[in-house]
Design a protein around this motif. Structure first.
Motif, PDB file in Angstrom:
ATOM      1  N   LEU A 130       0.856  -1.177   0.000  1.00 47.95           N
ATOM      2  CA  LEU A 130       0.000   0.000   0.000  1.00 47.95           C
ATOM      3  C   LEU A 130       0.897   1.234   0.000  1.00 47.95           C
ATOM      4  CD1 LEU A 130      -2.661   1.581   0.291  1.00 47.95           C
ATOM      5  CD2 LEU A 130      -2.528   1.132   2.767  1.00 47.95           C
ATOM      6  N   VAL A 131       0.743   2.080  -1.015  1.00 50.78           N
ATOM      7  CA  VAL A 131       1.492   3.334  -1.112  1.00 50.78           C
ATOM      8  C   VAL A 131       0.536   4.463  -0.737  1.00 50.78           C
ATOM      9  CG1 VAL A 131       2.710   4.914  -2.661  1.00 50.78           C
ATOM     10  CG2 VAL A 131       2.998   2.424  -2.915  1.00 50.78           C
ATOM     11  N   VAL A 132       0.900   5.219   0.297  1.00 48.24           N
ATOM     12  CA  VAL A 132       0.055   6.295   0.794  1.00 48.24           C
ATOM     13  C   VAL A 132       0.799   7.617   0.632  1.00 48.24           C
ATOM     14  CG1 VAL A 132      -1.299   7.149   2.741  1.00 48.24           C
ATOM     15  CG2 VAL A 132      -0.817   4.685   2.538  1.00 48.24           C
ATOM     16  N   ASP A 133       0.239   8.514  -0.166  1.00 49.42           N
ATOM     17  CA  ASP A 133       0.841   9.832  -0.359  1.00 49.42           C
ATOM     18  C   ASP A 133      -0.229  10.747  -0.920  1.00 49.42           C
ATOM     19  OD1 ASP A 133       2.457  12.100  -1.300  1.00 49.42           O
ATOM     20  OD2 ASP A 133       4.174  10.744  -1.072  1.00 49.42           O
ATOM     21  N   ASP A 134      -0.328  11.961  -0.398  1.00 50.06           N
ATOM     22  CA  ASP A 134      -1.331  12.895  -0.894  1.00 50.06           C
ATOM     23  C   ASP A 134      -0.916  13.541  -2.214  1.00 50.06           C
ATOM     24  OD1 ASP A 134       0.656  14.275   0.687  1.00 50.06           O
ATOM     25  OD2 ASP A 134      -0.599  16.060   0.594  1.00 50.06           O
ATOM     26  N   ASN A 135       0.354  13.435  -2.579  1.00 46.77           N
ATOM     27  CA  ASN A 135       0.828  13.995  -3.838  1.00 46.77           C
ATOM     28  C   ASN A 135       0.673  12.943  -4.937  1.00 46.77           C
ATOM     29  OD1 ASN A 135       3.065  14.338  -5.952  1.00 46.77           O
ATOM     30  ND2 ASN A 135       2.991  16.354  -4.964  1.00 46.77           N
ATOM     31  N   ASP A 141       0.966  -6.416   2.609  1.00 45.98           N
ATOM     32  CA  ASP A 141       2.148  -7.006   3.245  1.00 45.98           C
ATOM     33  C   ASP A 141       3.111  -5.931   3.741  1.00 45.98           C
ATOM     34  OD1 ASP A 141       1.644  -9.892   2.665  1.00 45.98           O
ATOM     35  OD2 ASP A 141       1.612  -9.113   0.618  1.00 45.98           O
ATOM     36  N   LEU A 142       2.933  -4.703   3.248  1.00 49.26           N
ATOM     37  CA  LEU A 142       3.785  -3.571   3.612  1.00 49.26           C
ATOM     38  C   LEU A 142       3.053  -2.287   3.265  1.00 49.26           C
ATOM     39  CD1 LEU A 142       6.575  -2.271   4.383  1.00 49.26           C
ATOM     40  CD2 LEU A 142       7.219  -2.575   1.975  1.00 49.26           C
ATOM     41  N   ILE A 143       3.284  -1.247   4.079  1.00 46.33           N
ATOM     42  CA  ILE A 143       2.732   0.072   3.798  1.00 46.33           C
ATOM     43  C   ILE A 143       3.891   1.060   3.706  1.00 46.33           C
ATOM     44  CG2 ILE A 143       1.261   1.958   4.610  1.00 46.33           C
ATOM     45  CD1 ILE A 143      -0.262  -0.190   6.290  1.00 46.33           C
ATOM     46  N   LEU A 144       3.905   1.849   2.624  1.00 50.24           N
ATOM     47  CA  LEU A 144       4.819   2.990   2.508  1.00 50.24           C
ATOM     48  C   LEU A 144       3.966   4.221   2.791  1.00 50.24           C
ATOM     49  CD1 LEU A 144       6.880   2.082  -0.682  1.00 50.24           C
ATOM     50  CD2 LEU A 144       7.475   1.703   1.706  1.00 50.24           C
ATOM     51  N   MET A 145       4.204   4.868   3.925  1.00 48.37           N
ATOM     52  CA  MET A 145       3.303   5.887   4.460  1.00 48.37           C
ATOM     53  C   MET A 145       3.938   7.272   4.457  1.00 48.37           C
ATOM     54  SD  MET A 145       0.276   6.336   6.116  1.00 48.37           S
ATOM     55  CE  MET A 145      -0.193   4.802   6.941  1.00 48.37           C
ATOM     56  N   ASP A 146       3.372   8.175   3.642  1.00 45.91           N
ATOM     57  CA  ASP A 146       3.742   9.584   3.734  1.00 45.91           C
ATOM     58  C   ASP A 146       3.299  10.073   5.112  1.00 45.91           C
ATOM     59  OD1 ASP A 146       4.454  12.216   3.060  1.00 45.91           O
ATOM     60  OD2 ASP A 146       2.593  12.590   1.983  1.00 45.91           O
ATOM     61  N   LEU A 147       4.017  11.019   5.674  1.00 46.33           N
ATOM     62  CA  LEU A 147       3.667  11.492   7.007  1.00 46.33           C
ATOM     63  C   LEU A 147       2.828  12.762   7.000  1.00 46.33           C
ATOM     64  CD1 LEU A 147       6.972  10.747   8.942  1.00 46.33           C
ATOM     65  CD2 LEU A 147       4.880   9.374   8.829  1.00 46.33           C
ATOM     66  N   SER A 148       3.126  13.677   6.121  1.00 42.29           N
ATOM     67  CA  SER A 148       2.430  14.961   6.099  1.00 42.29           C
ATOM     68  C   SER A 148       1.337  14.926   5.037  1.00 42.29           C
ATOM     69  CB  SER A 148       3.437  16.079   5.796  1.00 42.29           C
ATOM     70  OG  SER A 148       2.789  17.325   5.829  1.00 42.29           O
ATOM     71  N   MET A 149       0.080  14.746   5.509  1.00 46.01           N
ATOM     72  CA  MET A 149      -1.060  14.643   4.599  1.00 46.01           C
ATOM     73  C   MET A 149      -2.266  15.333   5.212  1.00 46.01           C
ATOM     74  SD  MET A 149      -0.891  10.665   3.347  1.00 46.01           S
ATOM     75  CE  MET A 149      -0.881   9.983   5.008  1.00 46.01           C
ATOM     76  N   PRO A 150      -3.209  15.766   4.366  1.00 47.63           N
ATOM     77  CA  PRO A 150      -4.452  16.356   4.890  1.00 47.63           C
ATOM     78  C   PRO A 150      -5.371  15.279   5.468  1.00 47.63           C
ATOM     79  CG  PRO A 150      -4.547  16.206   2.507  1.00 47.63           C
ATOM     80  CD  PRO A 150      -3.161  15.765   2.914  1.00 47.63           C
ATOM     81  N   ARG A 151      -6.396  15.716   6.137  1.00 48.37           N
ATOM     82  CA  ARG A 151      -7.426  14.870   6.770  1.00 48.37           C
ATOM     83  C   ARG A 151      -6.869  14.055   7.923  1.00 48.37           C
ATOM     84  NH1 ARG A 151     -12.077  12.168   3.843  1.00 48.37           N
ATOM     85  NH2 ARG A 151     -10.627  10.475   3.469  1.00 48.37           N
ATOM     86  N   LEU A 152      -5.896  13.188   7.674  1.00 43.78           N
ATOM     87  CA  LEU A 152      -5.277  12.402   8.743  1.00 43.78           C
ATOM     88  C   LEU A 152      -3.833  12.144   8.335  1.00 43.78           C
ATOM     89  CD1 LEU A 152      -5.799  10.869  11.442  1.00 43.78           C
ATOM     90  CD2 LEU A 152      -6.177   8.829  10.057  1.00 43.78           C
ATOM     91  N   ASP A 153      -2.909  12.615   9.152  1.00 44.58           N
ATOM     92  CA  ASP A 153      -1.498  12.482   8.789  1.00 44.58           C
ATOM     93  C   ASP A 153      -1.008  11.047   8.965  1.00 44.58           C
ATOM     94  OD1 ASP A 153      -0.471  12.064  11.518  1.00 44.58           O
ATOM     95  OD2 ASP A 153      -0.805  14.202  11.824  1.00 44.58           O
ATOM     96  N   GLY A 154       0.173  10.778   8.433  1.00 47.10           N
ATOM     97  CA  GLY A 154       0.735   9.431   8.467  1.00 47.10           C
ATOM     98  C   GLY A 154       1.112   8.945   9.852  1.00 47.10           C
ATOM     99  N   TRP A 155       1.519   9.868  10.731  1.00 48.63           N
ATOM    100  CA  TRP A 155       1.836   9.465  12.104  1.00 48.63           C
ATOM    101  C   TRP A 155       0.577   8.889  12.763  1.00 48.63           C
ATOM    102  CZ3 TRP A 155       3.636  14.513  10.675  1.00 48.63           C
ATOM    103  CH2 TRP A 155       5.018  14.632  10.554  1.00 48.63           C
ATOM    104  N   SER A 156      -0.545   9.624  12.636  1.00 53.35           N
ATOM    105  CA  SER A 156      -1.800   9.184  13.258  1.00 53.35           C
ATOM    106  C   SER A 156      -2.348   7.929  12.596  1.00 53.35           C
ATOM    107  CB  SER A 156      -2.848  10.301  13.179  1.00 53.35           C
ATOM    108  OG  SER A 156      -2.397  11.449  13.852  1.00 53.35           O
ATOM    109  N   ALA A 157      -2.286   7.878  11.270  1.00 52.55           N
ATOM    110  CA  ALA A 157      -2.777   6.694  10.566  1.00 52.55           C
ATOM    111  C   ALA A 157      -1.984   5.457  10.960  1.00 52.55           C
ATOM    112  CB  ALA A 157      -2.709   6.908   9.052  1.00 52.55           C
ATOM    113  N   THR A 158      -0.666   5.589  11.051  1.00 52.65           N
ATOM    114  CA  THR A 158       0.169   4.451  11.454  1.00 52.65           C
ATOM    115  C   THR A 158      -0.186   4.005  12.867  1.00 52.65           C
ATOM    116  OG1 THR A 158       1.980   5.128   9.999  1.00 52.65           O
ATOM    117  CG2 THR A 158       2.541   3.679  11.854  1.00 52.65           C
ATOM    118  N   ALA A 159      -0.318   4.951  13.774  1.00 57.36           N
ATOM    119  CA  ALA A 159      -0.662   4.609  15.157  1.00 57.36           C
ATOM    120  C   ALA A 159      -2.006   3.894  15.227  1.00 57.36           C
ATOM    121  CB  ALA A 159      -0.672   5.868  16.025  1.00 57.36           C
ATOM    122  N   GLN A 160      -2.987   4.340  14.431  1.00 57.18           N
ATOM    123  CA  GLN A 160      -4.300   3.688  14.438  1.00 57.18           C
ATOM    124  C   GLN A 160      -4.231   2.284  13.846  1.00 57.18           C
ATOM    125  OE1 GLN A 160      -7.687   6.026  13.123  1.00 57.18           O
ATOM    126  NE2 GLN A 160      -6.702   7.901  13.846  1.00 57.18           N
TER     127      GLN A 160
END
Length: 119
Positions: free
Chosen positions: A5-10, A47-66
């Motif tokens: 899963l690739v997560v990035d707002d850009n 099997d793996l997530i590549l998570m951007d950290l600075s994003m609108p609505r919910l940032d990557g730090w919070s999403a990872t923690a959840q």
């Protein structure tokens, strides 16, 4: 085939990373923010997530923690992908549950090395 899963707002960043991973033989799912990341992680169980950290609505730090707070998802490794390269930002990512991190702009060889290191 491993699913990432690739997560990035850009849009461009997300698609470049996804294309490189597809060319390397991975199945790729994409999300544009932390809320979509959580929903797709629940539905797709990557099997793996590549998570951007600075994003609108919910940032990557919070999403990872959840994601890490859910027992059925806690095993999914997360690599932070970020332009936030300070020691505090990196420590915050690791404390949220990220296994490792990549600094933007992404070096594709370094990214693939870290991805293959997970598997």
């Amino acid at each position: 085939m491993k699913k990432i899963l690739v997560v990035d707002d850009n849009f461009d960043n997300r698609n470049i990373i996804a294309q490189m991973l597809r060319l390397s033989g991975f199945l790729v799912v994409v999300a544009g923010d932390g809320i979509q990341a959580i929903e797709l992680t629940e539905r797709e169980t990557p099997d793996l997530i590549l998570m951007d950290l600075s994003m609108p609505r919910l940032d990557g730090w919070s999403a990872t923690a959840q994601i890490k707070a859910r027992p059925e998802l806690a095993h999914v490794p997360v690599i932070a992908v970020t332009g936030h390269a300070t020691r505090d930002d990196i420590e915050r990512a690791l404390n949220a549950g990220c296994r490792d991190y990549l600094i933007k702009p992404i070096d594709m060889d370094a990214m693939l090395s870290k991805v293959y290191g997970v598997f």
